[in-house]
Scaffold this motif. Structure first.
Motif, PDB file in Angstrom:
ATOM      1  N   THR A   1      10.071  42.627 126.230  1.00 25.26           N
ATOM      2  CA  THR A   1      10.488  41.633 127.226  1.00 25.26           C
ATOM      3  C   THR A   1       9.295  40.912 127.861  1.00 25.26           C
ATOM      4  O   THR A   1       9.440  40.279 128.900  1.00 25.26           O
ATOM      5  N   GLY A   2       8.124  41.002 127.236  1.00 28.71           N
ATOM      6  CA  GLY A   2       6.931  40.378 127.788  1.00 28.71           C
ATOM      7  C   GLY A   2       6.601  39.050 127.133  1.00 28.71           C
ATOM      8  O   GLY A   2       7.477  38.347 126.600  1.00 28.71           O
ATOM      9  N   LEU A   3       5.323  38.709 127.158  1.00 22.62           N
ATOM     10  CA  LEU A   3       4.871  37.427 126.626  1.00 22.62           C
ATOM     11  C   LEU A   3       5.215  37.271 125.148  1.00 22.62           C
ATOM     12  O   LEU A   3       5.630  36.196 124.705  1.00 22.62           O
ATOM     13  N   GLY A   4       5.028  38.341 124.374  1.00 17.33           N
ATOM     14  CA  GLY A   4       5.338  38.267 122.946  1.00 17.33           C
ATOM     15  C   GLY A   4       6.790  37.944 122.683  1.00 17.33           C
ATOM     16  O   GLY A   4       7.124  37.226 121.735  1.00 17.33           O
ATOM     17  N   ALA A   5       7.681  38.479 123.541  1.00 19.14           N
ATOM     18  CA  ALA A   5       9.104  38.195 123.388  1.00 19.14           C
ATOM     19  C   ALA A   5       9.397  36.729 123.686  1.00 19.14           C
ATOM     20  O   ALA A   5      10.169  36.075 122.966  1.00 19.14           O
TER      21      ALA A   5
ATOM     22  N   LEU B   1      10.696  41.719 132.665  1.00 19.10           N
ATOM     23  CA  LEU B   1       9.418  41.191 133.116  1.00 19.10           C
ATOM     24  C   LEU B   1       9.521  39.705 133.441  1.00 19.10           C
ATOM     25  O   LEU B   1      10.393  38.991 132.940  1.00 19.10           O
ATOM     26  N   ARG B   2       8.588  39.241 134.283  1.00 17.40           N
ATOM     27  CA  ARG B   2       8.637  37.841 134.717  1.00 17.40           C
ATOM     28  C   ARG B   2       8.498  36.861 133.545  1.00 17.40           C
ATOM     29  O   ARG B   2       9.000  35.743 133.609  1.00 17.40           O
TER      30      ARG B   2
ATOM     31  N   ALA C   1      16.610  39.910 124.297  1.00 15.71           N
ATOM     32  CA  ALA C   1      15.400  40.728 124.360  1.00 15.71           C
ATOM     33  C   ALA C   1      15.737  42.074 124.984  1.00 15.71           C
ATOM     34  O   ALA C   1      16.342  42.143 126.057  1.00 15.71           O
ATOM     35  N   LEU C   2      15.321  43.153 124.326  1.00 15.01           N
ATOM     36  CA  LEU C   2      15.578  44.509 124.790  1.00 15.01           C
ATOM     37  C   LEU C   2      14.265  45.172 125.181  1.00 15.01           C
ATOM     38  O   LEU C   2      13.258  45.044 124.473  1.00 15.01           O
ATOM     39  N   GLY C   3      14.263  45.886 126.300  1.00 19.59           N
ATOM     40  CA  GLY C   3      13.045  46.570 126.733  1.00 19.59           C
ATOM     41  C   GLY C   3      13.302  47.465 127.925  1.00 19.59           C
ATOM     42  O   GLY C   3      14.452  47.652 128.357  1.00 19.59           O
TER      43      GLY C   3
ATOM     44  N   THR D   1       7.863  43.396 118.998  1.00 23.59           N
ATOM     45  CA  THR D   1       6.727  42.680 119.598  1.00 23.59           C
ATOM     46  C   THR D   1       5.537  43.573 119.897  1.00 23.59           C
ATOM     47  O   THR D   1       4.463  43.053 120.182  1.00 23.59           O
ATOM     48  N   ILE D   2       5.726  44.907 119.880  1.00 26.67           N
ATOM     49  CA  ILE D   2       4.611  45.814 120.124  1.00 26.67           C
ATOM     50  C   ILE D   2       4.624  46.926 119.085  1.00 26.67           C
ATOM     51  O   ILE D   2       5.632  47.145 118.404  1.00 26.67           O
ATOM     52  N   GLU D   3       3.522  47.648 118.997  1.00 25.75           N
ATOM     53  CA  GLU D   3       3.364  48.645 117.947  1.00 25.75           C
ATOM     54  C   GLU D   3       4.411  49.747 118.029  1.00 25.75           C
ATOM     55  O   GLU D   3       4.913  50.220 117.009  1.00 25.75           O
ATOM     56  N   HIS D   4       4.749  50.167 119.251  1.00 23.78           N
ATOM     57  CA  HIS D   4       5.732  51.246 119.393  1.00 23.78           C
ATOM     58  C   HIS D   4       7.054  50.874 118.737  1.00 23.78           C
ATOM     59  O   HIS D   4       7.643  51.674 117.991  1.00 23.78           O
TER      60      HIS D   4
END
Length: 413
Positions: free
Chosen positions: A14-18, A41-42, A35-37, A89-92
């Motif tokens: 849910t961050g910039l990458g999303a 996030l802002r 977006a799932l997280g 969007t992230i490694e995890h």
């Protein structure tokens, strides 16, 4: 065959990458993403182009799988016939999908390489061996394991000088460990520090190999990045090289970039194609690169199996990375070959902040690229309601205050 109206992008994060992916797909197809997280996030809050669904326990891989299956069942009712495109969007989240792909593969289209190819990239020992076999420039590297802890001369006779980089080869197991002083990458000044750091890592329960690597010194001017998309035949079809102009000052966010200029670098582009085509890669990739000033070679450091959070720099130069996955997997279109070559500026901070804090080595490049055209990921006119404008302003203010605060710390040190 599905049309642009018949698919739903589902983004893990849910961050910039999303927001990068959501905006790219909205510009291309007018679609709204989900977006799932863990948190709203802002960067994605109050958006018209992305619906955020947050769960505090979304770091649990079983919760991720369960949520994806529940969402697929929901959309089968509310959007019958819609194709679901799943983008980490992230490694995890990438690791979760690789581990549990069979449990969601029947519901989602997932632009990721197969498990064997992914392992060659994720395991740093295999990765650097692959680079060597394919003739792809990479830092000089030595691989060690726990057996060397009994060697009192560990680090005394390296084939390169200090300082050195130390990092774990297994990037799946290592991030799960918690111990005092844990870092993603260690910069070590001598053999004693190397031995002590290796002992602490293994004492924490790590049982993989460690990479000891030459340190390539320099500021932003030696930092480069490439973002790519390879089709199902294992060929790179989209490629964009960026020169980092400004990095993050906040110590908690070190490694993030806040200004990138797209450049034309045929030699680096050739290296990246050689590597990814050589292993039959499929999907998006984010390649970290450092320029070795001693030789003039751009050396590949690592490949992440997803678009970079800052991959929107490709849009500044006219290339839509996210569209490649939708074209190939959803619409069944061949991905047309495309390489960005023009200089354009991507920003994750206000331009005035970038101009003020950019190092002297990249200042002229930043200003020249800005005159040609610049893009800020979050400044998307179709998605700027009043609440959204306030969220984006707060993100920009946070970045601005961080640069002011941490630039003072740098001066004091």
């Amino acid at each position: 065959m599905p049309t642009e109206d018949d698919f739903v992008p589902v983004i893990l994060g849910t961050g910039l990458g999303a927001y990068n992916l959501a905006r790219s797909l909205h510009e291309a197809f007018g679609v709204r993403s989900i977006a799932l997280g863990r948190y709203a996030l802002r960067e994605t809050a109050h958006s018209r182009i992305v619906e955020v669904r947050a769960r505090r326990d979304f770091d649990d891989e079983q919760v991720v799988v369960e949520t994806l299956r529940e969402l697929a069942a929901e959309l089968a009712t509310t959007r019958p016939g819609a194709v679901l495109l799943l983008l980490p969007t992230i490694e995890h989240y990438t690791n979760v999908l690789l581990e549990h792909r069979a449990e969601v593969d029947d519901r989602y289209l997932i632009p990721l390489p197969d498990a064997a190819t992914a392992a060659r990239v994720m395991n740093k020992t295999d990765f650097y061996a692959t680079c060597a076999a394919l003739g792809v420039p990479h830092p000089e590297t030595l691989v060690v394991d726990a057996s060397v802890l009994d060697d009192p001369r560990l680090g005394e006779d390296l084939p390169f000088g200090y300082p050195v980089i130390l990092k774990p080869s297994d990037t799946d197991q290592y991030p799960r460990l918690q111990f005092e002083g844990r870092q993603k990458v260690y910069l070590l000044d001598d053999a004693a520090a190397l031995r002590e750091t290796a002992r602490r890592i293994y004492a924490a329960g790590y049982d993989g190999e460690l990479i000891v690597q030459e340190y390539l010194a320099g500021d932003e001017s030696v930092m480069r990045v490439a973002n790519t998309y390879s089709d199902r035949s294992g060929r790179v079809r989209f490629l964009s090289v960026g020169q980092v102009a400004l990095t993050e000052y906040n110590p908690d966010l070190v490694g993030n970039n806040n200004a990138i200029v797209t450049i034309d670098d045929p030699d680096l582009a050739h290296s990246v194609r050689t590597l990814l085509d050589g292993i039959g890669y499929h999907g998006a990739a984010n390649v970290d690169v450092m320029l070795d000033r001693r030789t003039g070679l751009s050396k590949v450091l690592e490949v992440n199996l997803r678009p970079g959070a800052t991959a929107f720099y490709t849009m500044a130069a006219g290339g839509n990375l996210a569209r490649c996955a939708a074209d190939e997997l959803v619409l069944g279109r061949p991905v047309a070959p495309f390489t960005t070559t023009v200089e354009r500026l991507w920003l994750n901070v206000p331009y005035a902040v970038a101009r003020w804090f950019v190092p002297a080595s990249t200042r002229s490049l930043l200003r020249r690229a800005s005159r040609a055209g610049r893009v800020h990921t979050l400044h998307y006119r179709p998605d700027l309601s009043l609440r959204r404008r306030l969220d984006v302003a707060r993100v920009d203010l946070r970045h601005t205050l961080d640069y002011v605060k941490f630039s003072r710390r740098r001066l004091n040190h």
